[in-house]
Scaffold this active site. Sequence first.
Site, short mmCIF file in Angstrom:
data_model
loop_
_atom_site.label_atom_id
_atom_site.label_comp_id
_atom_site.label_asym_id
_atom_site.label_seq_id
_atom_site.Cartn_x
_atom_site.Cartn_y
_atom_site.Cartn_z
N CYS A 129 -3.44 130.06 -29.73
CA CYS A 129 -2.67 129.39 -30.77
C CYS A 129 -3.17 129.86 -32.13
CB CYS A 129 -2.74 127.87 -30.62
SG CYS A 129 -4.34 127.20 -30.94
N ARG B 85 2.63 115.48 -33.16
CA ARG B 85 2.13 115.62 -31.78
C ARG B 85 0.83 114.85 -31.61
NH1 ARG B 85 3.02 121.41 -28.87
NH2 ARG B 85 1.66 120.43 -27.35
N ASP C 103 -12.35 119.40 -36.16
CA ASP C 103 -11.08 118.76 -36.51
C ASP C 103 -11.20 117.88 -37.77
OD1 ASP C 103 -9.45 119.55 -34.03
OD2 ASP C 103 -11.29 118.72 -33.21
N LYS D 41 -6.14 110.78 -29.11
CA LYS D 41 -5.35 111.75 -28.33
C LYS D 41 -6.23 112.54 -27.36
CE LYS D 41 -4.37 116.01 -30.16
NZ LYS D 41 -4.77 117.11 -29.28
N ASN D 42 -7.37 113.00 -27.88
CA ASN D 42 -8.19 113.90 -27.06
C ASN D 42 -9.02 113.18 -26.00
OD1 ASN D 42 -7.07 115.99 -28.41
ND2 ASN D 42 -8.83 116.40 -29.73
N ARG E 292 -3.39 122.13 -23.49
CA ARG E 292 -4.50 122.47 -22.60
C ARG E 292 -4.65 121.49 -21.44
NH1 ARG E 292 -6.45 126.41 -24.99
NH2 ARG E 292 -8.45 126.54 -23.95
N ARG F 293 -8.71 131.01 -27.76
CA ARG F 293 -8.94 129.89 -26.85
C ARG F 293 -8.84 130.26 -25.36
NH1 ARG F 293 -6.14 124.60 -29.32
NH2 ARG F 293 -7.85 123.60 -28.20
#
Length: 448
Positions: A131, A427, A319, A36-37, A107, A136
């Site tokens: 969040c 998500r 993470d 995802k990132n 983001r 952030r």
Amino acid sequence: MTIVSVLEQPMAKDRHTYSITGGVPLEGSITASGAKNAVTKQLVAGLLTDQPCVLHKVPRIVEVDLVLGMLAELGTEVTWLGEHSVRVHTPEVRETSLSAMYSGVNRIPILMMGPLLHRRGETIVPLPGGCTIGKRPIDFHLEGLRQMGADIAEHPTSVKVHVDRLAGAHIDLPFPSVGATENLLLAAVRAFGTTVISNAAVEPEIVDLILMLQKMGALITIDTDRTITVEGVRELRGVEHTTIADRIEIASFAAAAIATDGRIEVRGARQEHLVTYLNTLRHIGGDFAETRDGLEFWRARPLTATDVETGVHPGFMTDWQQPLTVLLTQATGTSVVHETIYEDRFGYTEQLSAMGASVELTTRCLGAVACRFHGRDFQHTAKISGPRRLHGADLVIPDLRAGFGYVLAALVADGTSTITGTRYLERGYEQPVAKLAAVGAHITTQSV
Ligand code: EPU
């Protein structure tokens, strides 16, 4: 007209509630999804050219749908070529601004500033907002773009940016921020002159973005001291690129194999992206081996406590912290997890304690070095004592990564847990329920 944030639209509601009965060793194989990132930034990079870009291994997750929705709003033609391959083509940027409904969503809009400035010289992008894991801010992003000549006006929920042409600059990041490094890369590749980003982040997802940009014609070098140098070019061309596997998903399933005393092969997992995580698993009593298609994980001996400090790559990524913390509830002794990336990323442990875990939070830095949060009132270190039997509970997911932590807690707990807030998990994880079921988890879903 009332603007409804995407966060309040139907896709932002839970699609399912999960019910998990724990105590079953997970065994079998799954295939890792694309990261995802990485992919979400690579979709943005497609805006840098008027030629088509094709991405493969794109995970079918809400976060990708959100980014594709944003791109479509700007004028990108989006075509799915297969289940995991998408073509994005922006012959012309029709809109320079994203609508306010994307404010607070994620983001990604702030990363569009550079490409939109190159294509149209101006943009208004919605701000990401804070969040549950911390404030952030985006001060590094904005300061870097200002150094490159951008004229930036900050508003409560958006920023308005304008420039004739971005120019290279020497930007020394106060902290190796992933997002700020990506933002400056996307701004620098077509800027006039050379940009030097020192103290840059060099996470594998950033390197993968650089590989894609290089194929598009960009000139980028990464030095051993985390300095990235970008020689700006006038134009970039279309590209075909396969995104790297998601090392957070891989770590999550590795933790699940070891926590449940099972054995899981993750196809597509690559050792080089997981070096620090693999060392940590070994310290605890887990092990891994390379298979023909990926990596296999299992428990090699009774689990024992360890000390971990999250950090920037090649350190232990933040993470990975949540599945690890749950795993440590099953290890003998007292472990320390010092979170140095986000100031407020242990809120989820309260529900673990309610399940029977022993997790004590402190504002002290119990790591090798004092971190940015030293002497401040942030509960950023956890002491986990184990092993503790966990019992099933009703769990409400507060954020994406805590989400898999709760799934894992439910998988090791006695009895059945009900998990809501699954929209956060979905998500970022592709088909989590199907993948868990494929390795034998007793998981069912109920539509809501
Ligand atoms: N920071 C600032 N100012 C800035 C930018 C960052 O103070 O202008 C601080 C942040 O507040 C934070 C630290 O620097 O304390 C690190 O933030 P970073 O910019 O590195 O993180 P990010 O780009 O916002 C990405 C991932 C996160 C992941 C972090 C760290 C995406 C979309 N998000 O966030 O992933 O935890 O890097 O690796 O790529 C997730 O996937 O669930 C997730 C949160």
